[in-house]
Design a protein around this motif. Structure first.
Motif, PDB file in Angstrom:
ATOM      1  N   ILE A   1       0.756  -1.291  -0.147  1.00 25.06           N
ATOM      2  CA  ILE A   1       0.048  -0.128  -0.041  1.00 25.06           C
ATOM      3  C   ILE A   1       0.742   1.294   0.090  1.00 25.06           C
ATOM      4  O   ILE A   1       0.538   2.606  -0.569  1.00 25.06           O
ATOM      5  N   LYS A   2       1.945   1.285   0.689  1.00 28.50           N
ATOM      6  CA  LYS A   2       2.673   2.364   0.532  1.00 28.50           C
ATOM      7  C   LYS A   2       3.400   2.665  -0.726  1.00 28.50           C
ATOM      8  O   LYS A   2       3.342   3.771  -1.255  1.00 28.50           O
ATOM      9  N   LYS A   3       3.654   1.491  -1.658  1.00 28.56           N
ATOM     10  CA  LYS A   3       3.831   1.799  -3.137  1.00 28.56           C
ATOM     11  C   LYS A   3       2.687   2.352  -3.777  1.00 28.56           C
ATOM     12  O   LYS A   3       3.012   3.145  -4.799  1.00 28.56           O
ATOM     13  N   GLY A   4       1.574   1.943  -3.595  1.00 30.71           N
ATOM     14  CA  GLY A   4       0.364   2.413  -4.036  1.00 30.71           C
ATOM     15  C   GLY A   4       0.047   3.731  -3.750  1.00 30.71           C
ATOM     16  O   GLY A   4      -0.194   4.535  -4.600  1.00 30.71           O
ATOM     17  N   THR A   5       0.107   4.118  -2.477  1.00 23.46           N
ATOM     18  CA  THR A   5       0.023   5.767  -2.174  1.00 23.46           C
ATOM     19  C   THR A   5       1.037   6.650  -3.021  1.00 23.46           C
ATOM     20  O   THR A   5       0.690   7.878  -3.078  1.00 23.46           O
ATOM     21  N   ALA A   6       2.341   6.059  -3.259  1.00 23.51           N
ATOM     22  CA  ALA A   6       3.238   6.953  -3.786  1.00 23.51           C
ATOM     23  C   ALA A   6       2.817   7.370  -5.330  1.00 23.51           C
ATOM     24  O   ALA A   6       3.041   8.273  -5.675  1.00 23.51           O
ATOM     25  N   ILE A   7       1.859   6.514  -5.903  1.00 25.05           N
ATOM     26  CA  ILE A   7       1.272   6.737  -7.104  1.00 25.05           C
ATOM     27  C   ILE A   7       0.262   7.698  -6.909  1.00 25.05           C
ATOM     28  O   ILE A   7      -0.207   8.696  -7.704  1.00 25.05           O
ATOM     29  N   LEU A   8      -0.732   7.513  -5.942  1.00 26.15           N
ATOM     30  CA  LEU A   8      -1.957   8.313  -5.865  1.00 26.15           C
ATOM     31  C   LEU A   8      -1.937   9.783  -5.211  1.00 26.15           C
ATOM     32  O   LEU A   8      -2.358  10.791  -5.668  1.00 26.15           O
ATOM     33  N   GLU A   9      -0.978   9.798  -4.135  1.00 26.41           N
ATOM     34  CA  GLU A   9      -0.822  10.882  -3.569  1.00 26.41           C
ATOM     35  C   GLU A   9      -0.624  12.251  -4.317  1.00 26.41           C
ATOM     36  O   GLU A   9      -1.157  13.163  -4.071  1.00 26.41           O
ATOM     37  N   PRO A  10       0.249  12.273  -5.340  1.00 27.64           N
ATOM     38  CA  PRO A  10       0.461  13.368  -5.946  1.00 27.64           C
ATOM     39  C   PRO A  10      -0.543  13.844  -6.926  1.00 27.64           C
ATOM     40  O   PRO A  10      -0.814  14.970  -7.080  1.00 27.64           O
ATOM     41  N   HIS A  11      -1.692  13.018  -6.890  1.00 29.50           N
ATOM     42  CA  HIS A  11      -2.963  13.501  -7.700  1.00 29.50           C
ATOM     43  C   HIS A  11      -4.131  13.589  -6.792  1.00 29.50           C
ATOM     44  O   HIS A  11      -5.419  13.920  -7.162  1.00 29.50           O
ATOM     45  N   GLY A  12      -3.802  13.551  -5.333  1.00 31.27           N
ATOM     46  CA  GLY A  12      -4.927  13.849  -4.533  1.00 31.27           C
ATOM     47  C   GLY A  12      -5.846  12.650  -4.399  1.00 31.27           C
ATOM     48  O   GLY A  12      -7.063  12.875  -4.140  1.00 31.27           O
ATOM     49  N   VAL A  13      -5.688  11.679  -5.013  1.00 30.35           N
ATOM     50  CA  VAL A  13      -6.533  10.433  -4.890  1.00 30.35           C
ATOM     51  C   VAL A  13      -6.198   9.420  -3.570  1.00 30.35           C
ATOM     52  O   VAL A  13      -5.293   9.258  -3.310  1.00 30.35           O
TER      53      VAL A  13
END
Length: 313
Positions: free
Chosen positions: A176-188
């Motif tokens: 999930i840490k790897k996934g949030t690294a993708i989502l967080e810059p887009h506010g998702v």
């Protein structure tokens, strides 16, 4: 940006109509609201922001989801959710997004593409599962852009019987840490959903999801508090909600037994909705349940049930 501010701004995106007293005053007098639709007191926006799903009003509006959304708007609903959004064509997604924007409605959750209950095994820690998860996060960002969404449902998958639970939890956290690294810059925000569907599922309770969210430490990792599943797994909906409240990013509704609208089972949704409202939540609450009645009469009974459960003010 601080986690609390990030989440509050993301969850309330697209829901600005709900925060104005002017809209409620207009509908109470039968005036036209900002979208140009004249409503009556019976059809005014609800106190909380309940999100319909595809098929909920098909007997009144037909099979086209866009038409169902318009019907729901006329009846006072101001948001939707769509678990199957990732399976729609890009053109369908854009039409739905454009309709929501025109009406000033909010988009709730959609399920992350390629990640059904039994199609991912994040608890296993296997590289191919993590790679698939990262790819699905990238797809989710593109879908979110088309529909102006900030919320995506993630289910970690099944329990792995040959690994200690602590190791499995660590594997889920790292993925999930790897996934949030993708989502967080887009506010998702990914919202982790504890489920009650079968005993093989890894994630089953809100406190378990709470521990994962705290360990991940990202504003893009929150809890999907589905009250139907909480009731089936453990009950104690309001006290448990209070314990994990600072990590809740979304709610879903369904009475038990039967998973139908409020008032058809044992859950006192009027008290729960009042509690959620008093806590200050103004985001979407997804109506992830069926309709107890049949045809148009069943759909009208569903609306009436929400009017009753929402009459806590």
């Amino acid at each position: 940006m601080k986690r609390r501010n990030f989440v509050q701004s993301s969850m309330l995106a697209g829901a600005s109509l709900l925060s104005t007293g002017v809209l409620n005053a207009a509908t109470l007098t039968g005036c036209a609201d900002p979208a140009g639709v004249t409503t009556t007191a019976a059809d005014k926006p609800f106190n909380l922001n309940y999100g319909i799903h595809d098929g909920m009003f098909k007997n009144h509006a037909g099979d086209n989801f866009v038409e169902q959304i318009k019907f729901a708007y006329d009846k006072g609903f101001r948001s939707i959710e769509d678990n199957g959004m990732s399976h729609r064509t890009e053109d369908e997604q854009k039409k739905i997004g454009d309709t929501l924007a025109k009406l000033g409605m909010a988009m709730g959750v959609f399920v992350q593409p390629g990640l059904g209950n039994d199609s991912n095994m994040l608890a296993s820690g296997k590289a191919d599962q993590v790679e698939k998860f990262i790819a699905s996060c990238k797809q989710a960002v593109e879908i979110a852009k088309r529909i102006n969404s900030k919320l995506v449902t993630v289910v970690p998958g099944d329990f792995v019987r040959n690994l200690p639970i602590g190791v499995q939890t660590g594997n889920v956290i790292e993925a999930i840490k790897k996934g949030t690294a993708i989502l967080e810059p887009h506010g998702v925000i990914m919202v982790l959903e504890p489920l009650s569907d079968n005993p093989d599922l890894f994630l089953r309770t809100p406190d378990q999801a709470y521990a994962i969210c705290k360990a991940v430490g990202s504003p893009s990792c929150k809890i999907l508090y589905d009250m139907y599943h909480v009731q089936r797994n453990q009950g104690n909906i309001i006290p448990t909600l209070d314990l994990v409240y600072d990590e809740i990013g979304y709610y879903q509704i369904g009475d038990n037994p039967g998973r139908k609208e409020p008032g058809t089972g044992e859950v006192n949704y009027k008290n729960i909705f009042k509690h959620i409202y008093n806590k200050g939540y103004r985001g979407v609450l997804g109506m992830e349940h069926g309709t107890a009645g049949q045809g148009k009469e069943g759909e009208l009974a569903l609306i009436k049930a929400y009017r009753e459960a929402d009459s806590f003010m």
